[in-house]
Motif scaffolding. Structure first.
Motif, mmCIF file in Angstrom:
data_model
loop_
_atom_site.group_PDB
_atom_site.id
_atom_site.type_symbol
_atom_site.label_atom_id
_atom_site.label_comp_id
_atom_site.label_asym_id
_atom_site.label_seq_id
_atom_site.Cartn_x
_atom_site.Cartn_y
_atom_site.Cartn_z
ATOM 1 N N ARG A 302 -26.767 -51.450 14.588
ATOM 2 C CA ARG A 302 -25.994 -52.521 13.959
ATOM 3 C C ARG A 302 -25.956 -53.749 14.867
ATOM 4 O O ARG A 302 -25.961 -53.641 16.093
ATOM 5 N N PHE A 303 -25.933 -54.924 14.243
ATOM 6 C CA PHE A 303 -25.837 -56.212 14.935
ATOM 7 C C PHE A 303 -27.052 -56.493 15.824
ATOM 8 O O PHE A 303 -26.964 -57.233 16.799
ATOM 9 N N VAL A 304 -28.192 -55.903 15.460
ATOM 10 C CA VAL A 304 -29.419 -56.108 16.221
ATOM 11 C C VAL A 304 -30.562 -56.340 15.232
ATOM 12 O O VAL A 304 -30.632 -55.681 14.190
ATOM 13 N N GLU A 305 -31.449 -57.266 15.564
ATOM 14 C CA GLU A 305 -32.629 -57.526 14.735
ATOM 15 C C GLU A 305 -33.819 -56.796 15.354
ATOM 16 O O GLU A 305 -34.090 -56.911 16.543
ATOM 17 N N GLY A 306 -34.527 -56.043 14.511
ATOM 18 C CA GLY A 306 -35.585 -55.178 15.006
ATOM 19 C C GLY A 306 -36.672 -55.907 15.771
ATOM 20 O O GLY A 306 -37.147 -55.432 16.811
ATOM 21 N N SER A 334 -37.511 -52.478 5.582
ATOM 22 C CA SER A 334 -38.275 -51.319 5.155
ATOM 23 C C SER A 334 -37.799 -50.785 3.812
ATOM 24 O O SER A 334 -36.611 -50.556 3.613
ATOM 25 N N HIS A 335 -38.743 -50.562 2.892
ATOM 26 C CA HIS A 335 -38.385 -49.984 1.596
ATOM 27 C C HIS A 335 -37.876 -48.553 1.759
ATOM 28 O O HIS A 335 -37.078 -48.077 0.959
ATOM 29 N N VAL A 336 -38.313 -47.896 2.824
ATOM 30 C CA VAL A 336 -37.853 -46.528 3.088
ATOM 31 C C VAL A 336 -36.383 -46.531 3.483
ATOM 32 O O VAL A 336 -35.575 -45.737 2.981
ATOM 33 N N LEU A 337 -36.003 -47.434 4.375
ATOM 34 C CA LEU A 337 -34.616 -47.487 4.827
ATOM 35 C C LEU A 337 -33.684 -47.938 3.706
ATOM 36 O O LEU A 337 -32.549 -47.470 3.609
ATOM 37 N N LEU A 338 -34.167 -48.830 2.854
ATOM 38 C CA LEU A 338 -33.352 -49.229 1.705
ATOM 39 C C LEU A 338 -33.181 -48.057 0.750
ATOM 40 O O LEU A 338 -32.107 -47.861 0.171
ATOM 41 N N ALA A 339 -34.228 -47.243 0.606
ATOM 42 C CA ALA A 339 -34.176 -46.110 -0.315
ATOM 43 C C ALA A 339 -33.198 -45.032 0.139
ATOM 44 O O ALA A 339 -32.631 -44.315 -0.687
ATOM 45 N N ILE A 340 -32.979 -44.917 1.455
ATOM 46 C CA ILE A 340 -32.008 -43.921 1.935
ATOM 47 C C ILE A 340 -30.591 -44.487 1.993
ATOM 48 O O ILE A 340 -29.667 -43.826 2.470
ATOM 49 N N GLY A 341 -30.439 -45.725 1.507
ATOM 50 C CA GLY A 341 -29.098 -46.271 1.337
ATOM 51 C C GLY A 341 -28.618 -47.249 2.376
ATOM 52 O O GLY A 341 -27.450 -47.648 2.347
ATOM 53 N N LEU A 342 -29.484 -47.663 3.295
ATOM 54 C CA LEU A 342 -29.043 -48.614 4.303
ATOM 55 C C LEU A 342 -28.977 -50.022 3.729
ATOM 56 O O LEU A 342 -29.878 -50.434 3.004
ATOM 57 N N PRO A 343 -27.928 -50.786 4.052
ATOM 58 C CA PRO A 343 -27.889 -52.193 3.630
ATOM 59 C C PRO A 343 -28.932 -52.997 4.391
ATOM 60 O O PRO A 343 -29.400 -52.595 5.466
ATOM 61 N N HIS A 344 -29.294 -54.148 3.836
ATOM 62 C CA HIS A 344 -30.361 -54.962 4.426
ATOM 63 C C HIS A 344 -30.111 -55.265 5.899
ATOM 64 O O HIS A 344 -31.022 -55.173 6.725
ATOM 65 N N GLU A 345 -28.883 -55.642 6.226
ATOM 66 C CA GLU A 345 -28.621 -56.096 7.590
ATOM 67 C C GLU A 345 -28.796 -54.983 8.615
ATOM 68 O O GLU A 345 -29.151 -55.226 9.771
ATOM 69 N N ALA A 347 -30.817 -52.196 7.972
ATOM 70 C CA ALA A 347 -32.233 -51.827 7.885
ATOM 71 C C ALA A 347 -33.098 -52.738 8.746
ATOM 72 O O ALA A 347 -34.115 -52.317 9.308
ATOM 73 N N HIS A 348 -32.690 -53.990 8.879
ATOM 74 C CA HIS A 348 -33.443 -54.939 9.705
ATOM 75 C C HIS A 348 -33.392 -54.565 11.186
ATOM 76 O O HIS A 348 -34.247 -54.990 11.957
ATOM 77 N N GLY A 349 -32.414 -53.791 11.584
ATOM 78 C CA GLY A 349 -32.260 -53.423 12.986
ATOM 79 C C GLY A 349 -32.801 -52.057 13.306
ATOM 80 O O GLY A 349 -32.203 -51.304 14.079
ATOM 81 N N SER A 350 -33.941 -51.717 12.718
ATOM 82 C CA SER A 350 -34.497 -50.385 12.916
ATOM 83 C C SER A 350 -35.563 -50.372 14.004
ATOM 84 O O SER A 350 -36.230 -51.382 14.267
ATOM 85 N N LEU A 351 -35.718 -49.207 14.609
ATOM 86 C CA LEU A 351 -36.717 -49.016 15.660
ATOM 87 C C LEU A 351 -37.327 -47.631 15.479
ATOM 88 O O LEU A 351 -36.611 -46.628 15.471
ATOM 89 N N ARG A 352 -38.647 -47.584 15.314
ATOM 90 C CA ARG A 352 -39.356 -46.305 15.209
ATOM 91 C C ARG A 352 -40.134 -46.060 16.493
ATOM 92 O O ARG A 352 -40.903 -46.909 16.940
ATOM 93 N N MET A 353 -39.916 -44.886 17.070
ATOM 94 C CA MET A 353 -40.651 -44.469 18.252
ATOM 95 C C MET A 353 -41.310 -43.130 17.954
ATOM 96 O O MET A 353 -40.629 -42.170 17.612
ATOM 97 N N THR A 354 -42.631 -43.078 18.069
ATOM 98 C CA THR A 354 -43.360 -41.851 17.777
ATOM 99 C C THR A 354 -44.141 -41.426 19.016
ATOM 100 O O THR A 354 -44.972 -42.180 19.526
#
Length: 394
Positions: A302-306, A334-345, A347-354
């Motif tokens: 939250r409160f962070v831009e990806g 991400s359409h995936v994060l929106l689909a699991i119910g996250l609000p736009h603001e 979802a914008h602060g996401s980080l994927r590490m693989t």
């Protein structure tokens, strides 16, 4: 850059040295066209057949059910478009999910312009398709169910065996996009009643530009590329022999190392999840907590831009992403994060590490320690975060 920690293996992986070694002779010494009749070139037909068997064995399939393609996106397109064409007389309805890769979603949208109807299933907050919703979506005109094996962004593994059983019970073809799962989890196409499966070489330490589509014997899938007799007349074009050799070698390597490799990846994945969850406030793990790919970690802060996180991590030699590499140029969440119910603001602060097998605990500590500082710095410049903290203090 003195240090490089690569945590974007869902986007692509480093080609393994043994894969490169296996490919090299087919660029220079054994360069013949497999369709030529003289022995120098025809020998490459046997090489291709061997790789086909290796891949089939990894899936519990037959060698003649493996068709080589240019990668996962082509395989997905082939499975959907050719099924729609071949089974149009039976029906015009396709079922998929809202969290599929765009190779599936955009193909479905294309088919909708051609008169086909598509149901896009919702998922729960962990990204899992609800089996009752799937059953309810089935119509007499349903010809195909296409649900990904595991999600490329949040790592959630779907109940594939149960989905396959539902499809078989209703006489509907079942395709799964296994691009992220193949080589990471064991897959048995018979046990899961899978009729078609897509995979790509560069996701499992193989080369780019090569993949395959598994098509179960008896499935009436038509030719996708016309112009020659290659791939049993279903995909014309001179075979990419070095790529096929690289793919087969990578699959053999992935199967041999899977157990040991994924045990290590799970341990480091869970360690990374634990540290972030406990040490960085106001964050959320995305994806199923346990039924997820061994190497996938996805958080929203939250409160962070990806993008700001990615830029600052890059300056420290850390490679990560905020979602699918295929949409990295998009400013949309991400359409995936929106689909699991996250609000736009959020979802914008996401980080994927693989992760991969080369990542160490020291690497994870380095990443987490720096990520804590980066998130704190970005939040210190956010008026929204400042207002939020003032409200919390009251």
């Amino acid at each position: 850059m003195s240090r490089l920690i690569y945590l974007d293996n869902a986007a692509t992986t480093k080609t393994a040295p043994e894969v490169v070694d296996a490919m090299l002779p087919y660029f220079t010494e054994h360069f013949g066209n497999p369709s030529s009749i003289y022995s120098f070139a025809a020998a490459n037909k046997e090489v291709i057949a061997k790789q086909r068997e290796t891949i089939a064995d990894a899936l519990g399939a037959k060698a003649n059910e493996i068709y080589f393609t240019a990668g996962g996106s082509e395989s997905d397109n082939w499975a959907l478009k050719a099924t729609a064409e071949a089974y149009a007389a039976k029906g015009n309805h396709i079922i998929t999910s809202k969290i599929e890769h765009h190779a599936i979603l955009h193909t479905c949208q294309y088919l909708e312009t051609r008169g086909f109807e598509v149901t896009y299933l919702d998922v729960d907050e962990d990204g899992v398709v609800k089996l009752e919703d799937l059953k309810a979506a089935i119509r007499p005109t349903t010809i195909l169910i296409s649900i990904m094996y595991a999600n490329n962004e949040i790592g959630t593994i779907q109940p594939i065996r149960e989905i396959g059983e539902i499809a078989k019970e209703h006489g509907i073809l079942f395709h799964t996009d296994a691009v992220q799962a193949f080589g990471q989890v064991p897959i048995d196409v018979d046990a899961c009643h899978i009729d078609m499966l897509s995979a790509s070489g560069h996701k499992l330490n193989g080369p780019k530009g090569i993949g395959f589509l598994y098509i179960r014997t008896g499935v009436k899938i038509r030719s996708f590329v016309h112009g020659g007799a290659q791939e049993r007349k279903r995909r014309a074009g001179t075979e990419n022999v070095p790529g096929i050799v690289g793919l087969g070698t990578a699959v053999d390597r992935a199967v041999r190392t899977m157990k040991e490799r994924t045990v290590k990846e799970r341990e480091l994945r869970d360690y990374l999840i634990k540290r972030i969850s406990e040490e960085i406030p106001y964050c959320r793990l995305n994806g199923h907590p346990t039924d997820r790919l061994p190497n996938n970690v996805n958080f929203s802060f939250r409160f962070v831009e990806g993008e700001s996180m990615l830029i600052r991590l890059d300056l420290l030699g850390i490679c990560a992403s905020s979602g699918s590499a295929c949409t990295s140029g998009s400013l949309d969440p991400s359409h995936v994060l929106l689909a699991i119910g996250l609000p736009h603001e959020i979802a914008h602060g996401s980080l994927r590490m693989t992760l991969n097998e080369e990542i160490t605990k020291e690497d994870i500590d380095y990443v987490t320690d720096n990520l804590k500082e980066i998130v704190a710095l970005i939040r210190s410049m956010s008026p929204l975060y400042e207002d939020f903290m003032k409200k919390q203090a009251k």
